[in-house]
Design a protein around this motif. Structure first.
Motif, PDB file in Angstrom:
ATOM      1  N   GLN A   1       0.588  -8.791 -10.034  1.00 59.48           N
ATOM      2  CA  GLN A   1      -0.727  -8.150 -10.211  1.00 59.48           C
ATOM      3  C   GLN A   1      -1.131  -7.296  -9.009  1.00 59.48           C
ATOM      4  O   GLN A   1      -2.026  -6.455  -9.103  1.00 59.48           O
ATOM      5  N   LEU A   2      -0.479  -7.518  -7.865  1.00 59.55           N
ATOM      6  CA  LEU A   2      -0.831  -6.786  -6.657  1.00 59.55           C
ATOM      7  C   LEU A   2      -0.147  -5.425  -6.547  1.00 59.55           C
ATOM      8  O   LEU A   2      -0.532  -4.617  -5.700  1.00 59.55           O
ATOM      9  N   ARG A   3       0.842  -5.173  -7.369  1.00 61.60           N
ATOM     10  CA  ARG A   3       1.628  -3.949  -7.230  1.00 61.60           C
ATOM     11  C   ARG A   3       0.760  -2.701  -7.355  1.00 61.60           C
ATOM     12  O   ARG A   3       0.047  -2.500  -8.330  1.00 61.60           O
ATOM     13  N   GLY A   4       0.824  -1.898  -6.307  1.00 62.23           N
ATOM     14  CA  GLY A   4       0.072  -0.656  -6.289  1.00 62.23           C
ATOM     15  C   GLY A   4      -1.410  -0.823  -6.031  1.00 62.23           C
ATOM     16  O   GLY A   4      -2.160   0.164  -6.068  1.00 62.23           O
ATOM     17  N   LYS A   5      -1.857  -2.053  -5.757  1.00 61.70           N
ATOM     18  CA  LYS A   5      -3.287  -2.306  -5.577  1.00 61.70           C
ATOM     19  C   LYS A   5      -3.677  -2.563  -4.112  1.00 61.70           C
ATOM     20  O   LYS A   5      -4.862  -2.692  -3.805  1.00 61.70           O
ATOM     21  N   VAL A   6      -2.701  -2.654  -3.227  1.00 60.52           N
ATOM     22  CA  VAL A   6      -3.011  -2.923  -1.823  1.00 60.52           C
ATOM     23  C   VAL A   6      -3.530  -1.648  -1.159  1.00 60.52           C
ATOM     24  O   VAL A   6      -2.852  -0.616  -1.169  1.00 60.52           O
ATOM     25  N   GLU A   7      -4.734  -1.693  -0.572  1.00 58.93           N
ATOM     26  CA  GLU A   7      -5.277  -0.499   0.061  1.00 58.93           C
ATOM     27  C   GLU A   7      -5.638  -0.683   1.530  1.00 58.93           C
ATOM     28  O   GLU A   7      -5.846   0.291   2.247  1.00 58.93           O
ATOM     29  N   VAL A   8      -5.718  -1.933   2.008  1.00 59.51           N
ATOM     30  CA  VAL A   8      -6.005  -2.188   3.421  1.00 59.51           C
ATOM     31  C   VAL A   8      -5.081  -3.285   3.920  1.00 59.51           C
ATOM     32  O   VAL A   8      -4.892  -4.303   3.246  1.00 59.51           O
ATOM     33  N   THR A   9      -4.473  -3.065   5.082  1.00 57.69           N
ATOM     34  CA  THR A   9      -3.618  -4.091   5.686  1.00 57.69           C
ATOM     35  C   THR A   9      -3.938  -4.213   7.172  1.00 57.69           C
ATOM     36  O   THR A   9      -4.365  -3.254   7.810  1.00 57.69           O
TER      37      THR A   9
END
Length: 496
Positions: A407-415
């Motif tokens: 579900q996280l694929r392509g949804k990470v915007e801040v690290t």
């Protein structure tokens, strides 16, 4: 009014400062960072809030003496009610018939659940749960120093001590047994992964059983607002008693004349004080804050016996809320994840959603990878590849998360990634360490709260008593303030 300077606005330094200010001292806290809390801290990145300092609070239960300390120093107020989550950790789909495998707060429920998951481990599970039951009444005693004048004396009573007695039957065995060996008495691999998520594998079994004893007794809740609100509450309490905090102020050294403190140097100028307290890591302070390293017998004992707990902390902001995710999922790995020369057989996540932690419709994930990676990251700083290495590791970690949680694929915007060097930079902790590790077979130590050779010098920090952590921070701040008051024949004012 005698003037007290406290170096560091961490939890220990603030606790001492509050007690001292309430007892009539002119208190100033000097803090190199821009906010209070020290190692117990959090931060925001583009609307995402990363809780980087506290995942539960020992002493959150009103039934425990330590709760009195948290109330007295203002850490717990009406603005941060405590939430006791029913499950400590979860492995999704690892239970019977594909159900979740849960580390329940309810110990009877936990024993039944683990036994149902692995009937062949029934005997080992029962032994483990029996040990935890014995430690449910064990807690950190809170006593006044002998000879102290106090507005509200505190002493551990005999019934309280007797209730802790059954734990003594298992104390020696658990202290000598490693956490890893103890958990491995259970053969089911999923249960081992679940139980191994509570502490670092380097601890002894006693630390593990004690932690679960506290958790299953109704303690170890999470105060609303996390570490920042708790620290700010303490800072506000100090200000309400006339104390002062000066941020962005780094102490260069402690000035000593004729074996007594005279003050501290800040920006090349002497700031005079009658008393000085070191409110950050003693291990770092003894070598950096004096013209010559502080040389007292207990210093060499501390250096020779303290093992350090360090970590790499990941913060991930995602544009989604993860369906079916729990607050604290554990993900066992078929292939160990390698980072900074260390290997990790599982990742333990903390999952946050809601407006305090992420923008609408989004959520935050954090992860601690515990192990000594200080030399690795220090080397990267020295050769100029630190930021590049951090970026590569973040990319690899995100790829692992996307593999395990599609579900996280392509949804990470801040690290974000904090290394031991990060903690060293912002808190001056020794080698970026959070606390100490109580290893199997090793003794626990309590170190002095006042100098043996320099009059007017005190210590209030997590290193004063092994293994450290937030409960020791509160205890050490109170203990140092009591030594201060007793030395000056001042009444220790702990409030109403």
């Amino acid at each position: 009014m005698k003037k007290l300077i406290v170096i560091g606005a961490g939890i220990s330094g603030l606790a001492m400062a509050v007690y001292a200010a309430r007892s009539g001292y002119d208190v100033t806290v000097l803090e190199q960072h821009i906010l209070p809390g020290g190692l117990s801290t959090s931060w925001k990145r583009k609307g995402y809030y990363f809780e980087g300092g506290m995942h539960w609070l020992t002493g959150s239960s009103p039934k425990l003496p330590l709760n009195r300390v948290w109330r007295e120093v203002g850490a717990l107020k009406e603005n941060n009610p405590v939430y006791n989550r029913p499950v400590l950790y979860t492995i999704i789909g690892a239970g019977k018939d594909g159900a979740n495998l849960e580390l329940y707060r309810d110990l009877d429920k936990l024993e039944a659940h683990l036994t149902e998951t692995s009937p062949s481990d029934k005997r080992a599970i029962h032994r483990f749960c029996s040990d935890v039951r014995k430690f449910q009444k064990v807690h950190l005693p809170i006593n006044d120093l002998r000879g102290l004048k106090s507005t509200r004396p505190c002493k551990t009573r005999l019934p309280e001590l007797m209730a802790m007695g059954p734990a003594g039957l298992r104390y020696s065995y658990l202290r000598k047994t490693s956490y890893e060996d103890y958990v491995n008495l259970i053969k089911n691999p999923s249960i081992r992964h679940l139980l191994s998520s509570v502490n670092s594998s380097e601890y002894n079994a006693l630390s593990f059983v004690y932690t679960l004893g506290q958790f299953t007794s109704g303690d170890c809740g999470f105060p609303e607002g996390g570490s920042i609100r708790m620290a700010q509450n303490m800072a506000d309490t100090l200000l309400s008693y006339g104390g002062k905090i000066e941020y962005r102020t780094k102490v260069q050294k402690i000035v000593v004349e004729d074996a007594r403190v005279k003050g501290v140097m800040v920006d090349g100028n002497l700031v005079e004080a009658d008393r000085v307290a070191i409110g950050f890591d003693t291990l770092a302070a003894v070598d950096t804050l004096f013209d010559k390293p502080l040389d007292e017998p207990w210093v060499s004992q501390m250096k020779g016996n303290v093992s350090l707990l360090q970590c790499m902390f990941f913060g991930i902001g995602v544009r989604t809320q993860i369906e079916g995710f729990t607050d604290t999922p554990v993900i066992p790995l078929e292939k160990e994840f390698e980072a900074a020369g260390l290997k990790f057989p599982r990742i333990r996540l903390n999952y946050y959603s809601g407006e305090e932690y992420a923008p609408a419709g989004c959520s935050t994930l954090t992860c601690l990878l515990i192990g000594d990676s200080y030399d690795f990251w220090k080397g990267k700083k020295l050769d100029g590849t630190y930021q590049e290495e951090k970026k590569r590791l973040i990319e690899r970690f995100v790829a692992l998360l996307e593999e395990k949680v599609p579900q996280l694929r392509g949804k990470v915007e801040v690290t974000d990634l904090a290394t031991p060097c990060t903690y060293e930079r912002y808190t001056s902790s020794y080698r970026g360490s959070w606390m100490s590790i109580w290893k199997a077979g090793k003794k626990s130590f309590t170190f002095p709260s006042k100098s043996e050779s320099i009059e007017g010098l005190y210590f209030a920090n997590e290193r004063v008593r092994m293994p450290g952590g937030l409960p020791i921070c509160g205890w050490s701040g109170r203990n140092a303030a009591q030594w201060l008051c007793r030395d000056d024949d001042v009444v220790f004012n702990c409030g109403d």
